[in-house]
Scaffold this active site. Structure first.
Site, PDB file in Angstrom:
ATOM      1  N   LYS A 164       0.878  -1.176   0.000  1.00 21.93           N
ATOM      2  CA  LYS A 164       0.000   0.000   0.000  1.00 21.93           C
ATOM      3  C   LYS A 164       0.914   1.225   0.000  1.00 21.93           C
ATOM      4  O   LYS A 164       0.782   2.151   0.831  1.00 21.93           O
ATOM      5  CB  LYS A 164      -0.911  -0.056   1.239  1.00 21.93           C
ATOM      6  CG  LYS A 164      -2.029   0.950   1.273  1.00 21.93           C
ATOM      7  CD  LYS A 164      -3.218   0.556   0.427  1.00 21.93           C
ATOM      8  CE  LYS A 164      -4.207   1.700   0.364  1.00 21.93           C
ATOM      9  NZ  LYS A 164      -5.322   1.464  -0.548  1.00 21.93           N
ATOM     10  N   ASP A 199      -5.509  -3.576  -1.812  1.00 20.23           N
ATOM     11  CA  ASP A 199      -6.973  -3.621  -1.966  1.00 20.23           C
ATOM     12  C   ASP A 199      -7.352  -4.133  -3.366  1.00 20.23           C
ATOM     13  O   ASP A 199      -8.247  -4.967  -3.520  1.00 20.23           O
ATOM     14  CB  ASP A 199      -7.632  -2.267  -1.654  1.00 20.23           C
ATOM     15  CG  ASP A 199      -6.789  -1.083  -2.052  1.00 20.23           C
ATOM     16  OD1 ASP A 199      -5.633  -1.267  -2.447  1.00 20.23           O
ATOM     17  OD2 ASP A 199      -7.286   0.060  -1.988  1.00 20.23           O
ATOM     18  N   ASP A 205      -1.175 -11.762   6.211  1.00 17.33           N
ATOM     19  CA  ASP A 205      -2.098 -12.478   7.081  1.00 17.33           C
ATOM     20  C   ASP A 205      -3.502 -12.449   6.478  1.00 17.33           C
ATOM     21  O   ASP A 205      -4.177 -13.478   6.359  1.00 17.33           O
ATOM     22  CB  ASP A 205      -2.093 -11.805   8.469  1.00 17.33           C
ATOM     23  CG  ASP A 205      -2.771 -12.656   9.514  1.00 17.33           C
ATOM     24  OD1 ASP A 205      -3.084 -13.817   9.225  1.00 17.33           O
ATOM     25  OD2 ASP A 205      -2.997 -12.152  10.631  1.00 17.33           O
TER      26      ASP A 205
END
Ligand code: NAD
Length: 362
Positions: free
Chosen positions: A191, A225, A249
């Protein structure tokens, strides 16, 4: 050849799935002496701590361990034993293969990827400051003085360290795996558009490592995302994923869902010298002691362990037995039946017994 392996059954459903796995590994004929140790709630009862020193000593000595899940209290109580194990043993790579097995409730047949999650840094480093503590007040004051964006006094703070060395070794590990296992592409997930410094460093490092493999393994990067959306729509587009700890995770569980649920998703935590194998799922306390849950994830973690021990033939025989039982769909646990209340579903141990029977002779 015989091996000595540390076995941590864990708590909740851990002891049941660990027993099922142990039966199946023993049925392959590979000679393993199991060094069984308690962790988690059972260890607290026996020795007052969820991770006794002798557990770490046993794993350091044997170099190979396999474990069931361990409860982590939410928001209070002891620190995650899983995180402590990964940090204490420097198991920097969490490896999670996700592939389609016929007979599971996979969302797509077109999935065959391996996730490499950095295991020691990021928001999971365990550096946290609780609300209204002296340390949190001091830190907030210091940070507010250093830059214009002000942290509110009633904040708790978690620190996200990401280093060049930590990023480099996980990305390199992912590329080496790709190279040695004829995988075409490594995708770095991040990100960095928002966290320009921490995720930015991870991405910059990944790009530098990718240069070393130019012409041998393809490289691309995708924002996390967008990655989640793409995985749901076209998982077959991806091959090897490498991610910082937190995204790793979450994306691992997403992929576990795609391959048919937590009951079938195996994993491994690997360091330079030590390897610890475990299912992706947790301790599912509501099913503890009921002989009900699916042992496949832990048995497939055992397959990964056999591969690690270079017992590739035994690994293949065990994986083929798992495949056969899943495909037949008869001696399987409730979660693998079309109707979860199907009375013909078998228990954890009965499914493991069916798998043992299907293991081809050596
Ligand atoms: P969980 O994975 O334990 O269970 C969530 C649900 O998934 C279960 O209720 C069950 O419906 C299903 N499930 C899980 N394993 C299954 C199996 N083998 N067969 C069939 N269905 C299965 O997740 P949770 O409820 O969020 O966590 C419970 C505890 O486990 C928490 O304390 C958590 O911290 C811990 N945990 C431990 C590990 C680990 O030891 N590596 C990993 C994840 C969670």
């Amino acid at each position: 050849m015989s091996y000595r392996v540390t076995l941590l059954p864990g708590d909740g459903i851990g002891p049941e799935v660990a027993l099922a796995m142990k039966k199946c590994i023993d049925a392959t004929g590979v000679k393993i002496t199991w060094d069984e140790e308690q962790v988690g709630e059972f260890a607290i009862k026996a020795s007052g701590t969820p991770l006794p020193d002798r557990v770490l000593e046993s794993i350091r000595k044997n170099k190979v361990a396999i474990k069931g899940p361990i409860v982590t209290p939410i928001g209070k109580g002891f620190r995650s034993v899983n995180v402590q194990l990964r940090q204490a043993l420097d198991l920097f790579a969490c490896v999670r293969p996700c592939k389609y097995y016929e007979g599971t409730k996979a969302k797509t047949k077109d999935i065959d990827l391996v996730i490499f999650r950095e295991n020691t840094e990021d928001l999971y480093a365990g550096i946290e400051f609780d609300i209204h503590t002296d340390a949190a007040r001091k830190l907030i004051k210091e940070i507010n003085a250093l830059q214009p964006r002000q942290i509110k006094d009633d904040s708790a703070i978690s620190i996200k360290p990401i280093s060049i060395s930590g990023s480099r070794r996980i990305v390199k590990y992912a590329f080496e795996y790709a190279l040695n296992n004829k995988r075409k592409k490594v995708t770095a997930v991040h990100k960095a558009n928002i966290m320009k410094f921490s995720d930015g460093l991870f991405l910059k490092t990944a790009r530098e490592v990718a240069e070393e493999y130019k012409g041998k393994v393809e490289f691309e990067d995708v924002i996390v995302d967008n990655m989640c959306m793409q995985l749901v729509q076209r998982a077959d587009f991806f091959d090897v994923l490498v991610l910082p700890n937190l995204y790793g995770d979450i994306v691992s569980d997403l992929c576990a869902g795609l391959m048919g649920g937590l009951g079938v998703a195996p994993g491994a935590n690997i360091g330079d010298e030590i390897a610890l194998f475990e299912p992706v799922h947790g301790s599912a306390p509501k099913y503890a002691g009921k002989n009900k849950v699916n042992p496949t994830a832990t048995i497939l973690s055992g397959v990964l362990m056999l591969e690690h021990l270079n017992e590739t033939k035994a690994a293949e025989r065990l994986e083929n037995a798992v495949k056969a039982v899943l495909k037949e769909g008869k001696y399987v646990t409730y979660d693998l039946k079309a109707d979860r209340d199907d009375p013909t579903a078998v228990g954890t141990q009965e499914m493991a017994d069916a798998i043992c029977k299907k293991i081809a002779p050596r």
